[in-house]
Design an enzyme around this catalytic site. Structure first.
Site, PDB file in Angstrom:
ATOM      1  N   LYS A  13       0.829  -1.219   0.000  1.00 38.28           N
ATOM      2  CA  LYS A  13       0.000   0.000   0.000  1.00 38.28           C
ATOM      3  C   LYS A  13       0.856   1.258   0.000  1.00 38.28           C
ATOM      4  CE  LYS A  13      -2.186  -0.771   3.909  1.00 38.28           C
ATOM      5  NZ  LYS A  13      -1.530  -1.994   4.388  1.00 38.28           N
ATOM      6  N   ARG A  88      -8.580   1.519  10.263  1.00 37.30           N
ATOM      7  CA  ARG A  88      -8.183   0.134  10.527  1.00 37.30           C
ATOM      8  C   ARG A  88      -9.179  -0.563  11.441  1.00 37.30           C
ATOM      9  NH1 ARG A  88      -2.249   0.885   9.553  1.00 37.30           N
ATOM     10  NH2 ARG A  88      -1.159  -1.068   9.842  1.00 37.30           N
ATOM     11  N   ARG A 127      11.719  -6.310   4.127  1.00 33.97           N
ATOM     12  CA  ARG A 127      11.572  -4.852   4.025  1.00 33.97           C
ATOM     13  C   ARG A 127      12.626  -4.124   4.861  1.00 33.97           C
ATOM     14  NH1 ARG A 127       5.684  -2.375   4.640  1.00 33.97           N
ATOM     15  NH2 ARG A 127       5.729  -3.230   6.743  1.00 33.97           N
ATOM     16  N   ARG A 160      12.238  -2.074  10.523  1.00 36.66           N
ATOM     17  CA  ARG A 160      11.288  -1.581  11.527  1.00 36.66           C
ATOM     18  C   ARG A 160      11.140  -2.618  12.638  1.00 36.66           C
ATOM     19  NH1 ARG A 160       6.054   0.046   8.021  1.00 36.66           N
ATOM     20  NH2 ARG A 160       5.084  -0.875   9.851  1.00 36.66           N
ATOM     21  N   ARG A 171       0.646  -9.042  13.953  1.00 31.39           N
ATOM     22  CA  ARG A 171       0.073  -7.973  13.124  1.00 31.39           C
ATOM     23  C   ARG A 171      -0.963  -8.536  12.150  1.00 31.39           C
ATOM     24  NH1 ARG A 171       4.914  -5.116  10.419  1.00 31.39           N
ATOM     25  NH2 ARG A 171       3.416  -3.601   9.674  1.00 31.39           N
TER      26      ARG A 171
HETATM   27  P1  AMP Z   1       1.804   0.679   9.195  1.00 27.23           P
HETATM   28  O1  AMP Z   1       3.011   1.490   8.894  1.00 27.23           O
HETATM   29  O2  AMP Z   1       0.572   1.155   8.483  1.00 27.23           O
HETATM   30  O3  AMP Z   1       2.028  -0.802   9.033  1.00 27.23           O
HETATM   31  O4  AMP Z   1       1.493   0.922  10.754  1.00 27.23           O
HETATM   32  C1  AMP Z   1       2.434   0.567  11.760  1.00 27.23           C
HETATM   33  C2  AMP Z   1       1.759   0.485  13.124  1.00 27.23           C
HETATM   34  O5  AMP Z   1       1.213   1.773  13.464  1.00 27.23           O
HETATM   35  C3  AMP Z   1       0.572  -0.471  13.215  1.00 27.23           C
HETATM   36  O6  AMP Z   1       0.972  -1.804  13.433  1.00 27.23           O
HETATM   37  C4  AMP Z   1      -0.177   0.124  14.396  1.00 27.23           C
HETATM   38  O7  AMP Z   1       0.461  -0.194  15.630  1.00 27.23           O
HETATM   39  C5  AMP Z   1      -0.021   1.609  14.171  1.00 27.23           C
HETATM   40  N1  AMP Z   1      -1.111   2.142  13.310  1.00 27.23           N
HETATM   41  C6  AMP Z   1      -1.003   2.653  12.050  1.00 27.23           C
HETATM   42  N2  AMP Z   1      -2.191   3.046  11.575  1.00 27.23           N
HETATM   43  C7  AMP Z   1      -3.094   2.789  12.564  1.00 27.23           C
HETATM   44  C8  AMP Z   1      -4.500   2.952  12.686  1.00 27.23           C
HETATM   45  N3  AMP Z   1      -5.220   3.457  11.691  1.00 27.23           N
HETATM   46  N4  AMP Z   1      -5.080   2.555  13.848  1.00 27.23           N
HETATM   47  C9  AMP Z   1      -4.366   2.058  14.858  1.00 27.23           C
HETATM   48  N5  AMP Z   1      -3.042   1.847  14.817  1.00 27.23           N
HETATM   49  C10 AMP Z   1      -2.401   2.220  13.681  1.00 27.23           C
END
Ligand code: AMP
Length: 213
Positions: A13, A88, A127, A160, A171
């Site tokens: 994404k 989410r 990644r 990360r 996750r």
């Molecule tokens: P991402 O980079 O989108 O994979 O997000 C990394 C982490 O940030 C996720 O595993 C969550 O812990 C937190 N996170 C990101 N977006 C959200 C969201 N919309 N709601 C809750 N937690 C989020």
């Protein structure tokens, strides 16, 4: 254009969001990036979010919704936006809908990226990202020109915390339980389009442009 990119972690994404944001001249709002920035700056919000993120859990709805609404209220988002990684949960989606309706706006499209679990795990484990400019690489499919170094800004690449093997499974479980219900949620509103996330970045890009046309 007001668009959401929905799908499991590691599906591509973020990579496609950068491309589409540039192509259509709309801002990309990635809640993951915004939260990581807050963690790095050690703001109050970042301190609250850090533990959840490291465990692969979702940050509480109230925190994330506040962050997104603040951005959506800014001038740069008035002509459109691309949300990557938000909403989410159903609560976040409901809140977004209430917020947009109050402004007389609506979503145009939700793109659901699909991919097999094996490929997701392969993509996440390989990644690597740049802590400075946020560029994203993959050890096999999109390696940097010199090993471990960002092509764009020369910083050392990192993995990360939440991309480490022990966190990937949790996750994915969180995604299935809390985020996957949004597929049906947006299907019922007739704005969902499914995108096959498999294959080369350029192939996915072509399919995505066709879907958004
Ligand atoms: P991402 O980079 O989108 O994979 O997000 C990394 C982490 O940030 C996720 O595993 C969550 O812990 C937190 N996170 C990101 N977006 C959200 C969201 N919309 N709601 C809750 N937690 C989020």
């Amino acid at each position: 254009m007001r668009v959401i990119f929905l799908g499991p972690p590691g599906v591509g994404k973020g990579t496609q969001a950068d491309f589409i944001a540039q192509k259509y001249g709309i801002p990309k709002l990635s809640t993951g990036d915004l939260l990581r920035e807050s963690v790095a700056k050690e703001t109050a919000l970042g301190k609250e979010a850090k533990g959840y993120m490291n465990r692969g859990e979702l940050v509480p709805d109230g925190v994330v919704i506040g962050l997104v609404e603040e951005k959506l209220g800014s001038k740069e988002c008035q002509q459109g936006f691309l949300l990557d990684g938000f909403p989410r949960t159903v609560t976040q989606a409901d809140q977004l809908s209430t917020y947009l309706t109050a402004k007389g706006e609506a979503l145009d499209r939700v793109v659901y990226f699909s991919l097999s679990k094996d490929e997701i795990v392969r993509r996440i484990s390989g990644r690597r990202s740049c802590p400075e400019c946020k560029a994203v690489y993959h050890l096999e499919s999109v390696p940097p020109k010199s090993e471990g170094i960002c092509d764009t800004c020369g910083k050392s690449l990192i993995q990360r915390n939440d991309d480490k093997p022990e966190t990937i499974e949790s996750r994915l479980a969180v995604y299935q339980e809390q985020t996957a219900p949004l597929i049906e949620y947006y299907q019922n509103r007739n704005i969902l389009g499914e995108l096959d996330g498999a294959g080369l970045v350029s192939a996915v890009q072509d399919r995505l442009v066709a879907l958004l046309a």
